[in-house]
Design an enzyme around this catalytic site. Sequence first.
Site, short mmCIF file in Angstrom:
data_model
loop_
_atom_site.label_atom_id
_atom_site.label_comp_id
_atom_site.label_asym_id
_atom_site.label_seq_id
_atom_site.Cartn_x
_atom_site.Cartn_y
_atom_site.Cartn_z
N TRP A 29 48.55 68.59 48.95
CA TRP A 29 47.68 69.05 47.87
C TRP A 29 46.32 69.36 48.48
CZ3 TRP A 29 42.98 66.88 46.17
CH2 TRP A 29 42.36 67.65 45.15
N GLU A 40 51.80 70.79 46.02
CA GLU A 40 51.36 70.42 44.66
C GLU A 40 50.37 71.42 44.09
OE1 GLU A 40 49.48 66.58 44.51
OE2 GLU A 40 49.27 66.62 42.32
N LYS A 68 47.88 73.08 40.95
CA LYS A 68 46.87 72.55 40.04
C LYS A 68 46.21 73.68 39.27
CE LYS A 68 43.11 69.20 39.97
NZ LYS A 68 42.48 68.07 40.64
N ASP A 82 52.47 67.68 38.89
CA ASP A 82 51.61 66.59 38.42
C ASP A 82 51.30 66.91 36.96
OD1 ASP A 82 49.08 65.34 37.69
OD2 ASP A 82 48.80 64.83 39.80
N HIS A 89 48.07 68.53 35.77
CA HIS A 89 47.64 69.77 36.40
C HIS A 89 48.00 71.04 35.64
CE1 HIS A 89 47.10 67.95 40.67
NE2 HIS A 89 46.48 67.26 39.74
N HIS A 148 54.27 63.83 40.12
CA HIS A 148 53.13 62.93 40.08
C HIS A 148 52.94 62.58 38.61
CE1 HIS A 148 50.77 63.61 44.08
NE2 HIS A 148 51.95 63.05 44.25
N ASP A 206 42.03 66.33 33.84
CA ASP A 206 42.92 65.67 34.80
C ASP A 206 42.29 64.34 35.21
OD1 ASP A 206 44.97 65.29 36.67
OD2 ASP A 206 43.82 66.26 38.25
N ASP A 243 43.44 61.30 35.37
CA ASP A 243 44.25 60.31 36.08
C ASP A 243 44.11 58.90 35.50
OD1 ASP A 243 45.64 61.84 38.31
OD2 ASP A 243 43.57 62.47 38.62
N ASP A 302 50.47 59.03 40.07
CA ASP A 302 49.16 59.50 40.56
C ASP A 302 48.09 59.21 39.53
OD1 ASP A 302 47.11 60.62 41.93
OD2 ASP A 302 47.77 62.69 41.72
C1 RNT Z 1 44.65 65.87 42.75
C2 RNT Z 1 46.10 65.70 43.00
C3 RNT Z 1 46.46 64.84 44.18
C4 RNT Z 1 45.59 63.61 44.33
C5 RNT Z 1 46.08 62.63 45.37
C6 RNT Z 1 45.05 61.61 45.71
O1 RNT Z 1 44.38 66.44 41.54
O2 RNT Z 1 46.72 65.22 41.86
O3 RNT Z 1 47.80 64.50 44.11
O4 RNT Z 1 45.44 62.94 43.13
O5 RNT Z 1 46.57 63.27 46.44
ZN ZN Z 2 48.77 64.61 41.98
#
Ligand code: RNT
Ligand code: ZN
Length: 422
Positions: free
Chosen positions: A188, A229, A231, A262, A265, A289, A297, A299, A329
């Site tokens: 990523w 990955e 986004k 993810d 994302h 993720h 985003d 998290d 994640d």
């Molecule tokens: C960032 C991505 C990525 C990170 C990690 C730490 O938006 O989701 O996966 O969160 O690699």
């Molecule tokens: Zn991620």
Amino acid sequence: MRNTNKIEQAYQLAKERYAELGVDTDAAIALMKEVNISLHCWQTDDVGGCEVKHGELSGGIQATGNYPGKASNIDEMRADLEKVLSLLPGKQRLNLHAIYGDFRGEVVDRDEIEAKHFQSWIDWCKTQGIGMDFNATCFSHDRAADGFTLSSKNEENRQFWVEHVKRCRAISAEIGKQLGTPCVHNTWIPDGTKDTPVDRNAYRTLLKKSLDEAMEIKYPKEHMKDAVESKLFGIGVESMTVGSHDFYLGYAIKNDILICLDNGHFHPTEQVGDKISSVLQFVDELLLHVTRPVRWDSDHVVTLNEDVQLIASEIIRNDFLNRVNIGLDFFDASINRIGAYVIGTRAAMKAFLIAALEPTKDLVKLEESGKNFERLAMLEELKTMPFSAVWDYYCLQEGVPVGAGYIADIQKYEEEVLSKRQ
Ligand code: RNT
Ligand code: ZN
């Protein structure tokens, strides 16, 4: 003892209720053996890492909060992860970022890392009997300060990051070889712009070129698998992300690698659960993720919500467990970090167990015969079936705290270990 009996009695009653729907609860529990969630190491320390020359967290991601007790070295990380593992049923994996190498006081830049810097993690995974996944760290570094890494127009920087990813892939292959289970390597990158760019195409051309260079060496699939990955946007990267979903989906299909989805994302009304059966028509495997975006985003710690439920249901309904690699994640620095892991991982696991308790064949029959009222009614009724009795029994069988029992364990760990940290 009395409690154990109650859990078993409740399970017997639940088993009968599910059996009336044609669902075998024992089989659902047995299926959980195949749900091996990869624990992202970065919840231990708010994505800090173990490098001697430590970069501030950058790349448009943020861990907010300053709850005391975070891990500040590898020993503390491992102690915390061992505590987490002891409170989870089933078997997990470890998902390590490259900044968490065992550098032993040495300054090792990202284009210099080698498998030896991760040997003690591999050995730790061996002692835990778990597999390991890996990630290049293309952020929190001087050479990413202008917001570009693999798509940088600064050739020196671009090559630096290509070298980093190359090395991370070689390390991943070594990890998978030693542990006897393929290591998923995820790339990523934060690359993108705050404001409207003009030369979008050039950045994407550079990213494609860099990925081709970094992935030139192929490794056996038994040792490592590549994932990329995508986004939509990050903080300070609102107008264009080079590695968009379209870009990476195309790249993954063309190069026969994994795409990482993810669920933080995408546009908030898009559901990753809906994407699984689309993407798996064209790629062999996926990486997930699993996270919880709150308005952005952010998290947040995963909870048992409809997004996660749809992801789990789509995987179980279609028997995709062997094609989907499940990672987490999230990074919440505002609550007890061990608690964050345990809540988030248990929530994801609950979603899979609920999915495994669905009478899918009967629901499909209703759907095929146009009985959509009946389908909706059953989906609603399933939500309040005695799932918790099955979950509790599963935890009991696995020898881990039942229900909210883990709260006391984590409080004790906080008192005895975390509160003593600087
Ligand atoms: C960032 C991505 C990525 C990170 C990690 C730490 O938006 O989701 O996966 O969160 O690699
Ligand atoms: Zn991620």
